[in-house]
Design an enzyme around this catalytic site. Sequence first.
Site, PDB file in Angstrom:
ATOM      1  CD  GLN A  66      -4.447   4.146  14.147  1.00  0.00           C
ATOM      2  OE1 GLN A  66      -4.186   5.132  13.497  1.00  0.00           O
ATOM      3  NE2 GLN A  66      -4.277   2.953  13.672  1.00  0.00           N
ATOM      4  NE  ARG A  71       2.527   2.696  12.273  1.00  0.00           N
ATOM      5  CZ  ARG A  71       1.936   2.427  11.118  1.00  0.00           C
ATOM      6  NH1 ARG A  71       1.349   3.393  10.433  1.00  0.00           N
ATOM      7  NH2 ARG A  71       1.889   1.203  10.654  1.00  0.00           N
ATOM      8  CG  ASN A 127      -0.324  -0.191   2.514  1.00  0.00           C
ATOM      9  OD1 ASN A 127       0.888  -0.022   2.624  1.00  0.00           O
ATOM     10  ND2 ASN A 127      -1.087  -0.534   3.530  1.00  0.00           N
TER      11      ASN A 127
END
Length: 393
Positions: A314, A285, A147
């Site tokens: 998260q 991050r 990705n």
Amino acid sequence: MAKILCVLYPDPVTGYPPVYARDSIPSLGNYPDGQTLPTPSAIDFTPGHLLGCVSGELGLRTFLEAEGHELIVTSDKDGPDSVFERELPDADVVISQPFWPAYLTAERIAKAPKLKLALTAGIGSDHTDLDAAINAGITVAEVTYCNSISVAEHAVMQILALVRNFLPSHEWVASGGWNIADSVERAYDLEGMDVGVIAAGRIGQAVLRRLAPFGVRLHYFDTRRLPIDIENELGLTFHPDVESLVRSVDIVDIHAPLHPQTYHMFDADLINSMRRGSYIVNTARAEIVVRDEIVKALQSGQLAGYAGDVWYPQPPAVDHPWRTMPHEAMTPHVSGTTLSAQARYAAGTREILEDFFAGNDIRDEYLIVRGGELAGTGAKSYTAGGAASPGSA
Ligand code: NDP
């Protein structure tokens, strides 16, 4: 027979499967550096379908059950009463995604004596305590490159969204207004600006390539300098340290892995050394920046905007300050999980599982930890000894 515990994000609130906007996705050749796309022996899913949520199951169930394995898929990952904690003690394989990370802490690893493989269906394995995995002899692998371009496109979009003041302008029309002055009072052209990329790896280089035609001046900082022909081709200015980079640019775009050298890199001192009105885009991050210093800098005007898709933890709390701080263009952690990316990382996950169960070598570029030490991509991206501990994602 192995037990595979797979943590995926919840299904759409509107139900599964969704009505797809398009009938197919483009089929790609190799990745830009020549690395081949995933090569499983077969796939049991339709590329372009939603595979990363619980009902999508990464398209793995038919394959795993045909081999006699047990597959458990859940989104319930946090807290001692979660399905994840309940199923972990006799799991052989854990699959998780950075978008909805099952934090594999040292405590959890200690409770999983059978665990042999921690597989990231995506890129970024810092939700796994790598030191604990090293000590426990667990192999950690991820689907390198699956990705990277997806994230690069998202970063370029967020740079443009901030500089052009896109979201507030959209909100004016969506709410029935035609407030041109309100929309443009913070809108600029990207052309002519100085843009600085931190870490010119797969994603960082893809961003640099995509931004070059915008007529910007491109800068970068990385622990390793790029070949001179790439610097010349893209007109890049190399900075030997991050301090030099941030003083020299209007926009900082972060693509470094989270490890001790990057943890809280953007503290008050570094942010205050930037040009007033700088923008930061961070799809790497969240813990590379100090959360509350970002909020303060947006409130004071030191930063003109902040965007990204990575948060800590998260999912973030409903009252996480980044949800409501001024001049933000945040998304949930979605950049690397487009339907296009999902087809690649679902295939890559299957490729890794096929090799693992057949006792074949997992591709070196997919390896983070193997045989009690950092290996493959992990040996290049992470540092053992307080390396990546579950935290950011
Ligand atoms: P790569 O490994 O291709 O590139 C990382 C680059 O960072 C390398 O060039 C590396 O240099 C450099 N680097 C390492 N440490 C530092 C440092 N302290 N300062 C500056 N540069 C440094 O990784 P990717 O480009 O594929 O991914 C980058 C990060 O993006 C991932 O670690 C992940 O956290 C995040 N990511 C986010 C996603 C999302 O959905 N938002 C999806 C995918 C990734 P060297 O080679 O010398 O070590």
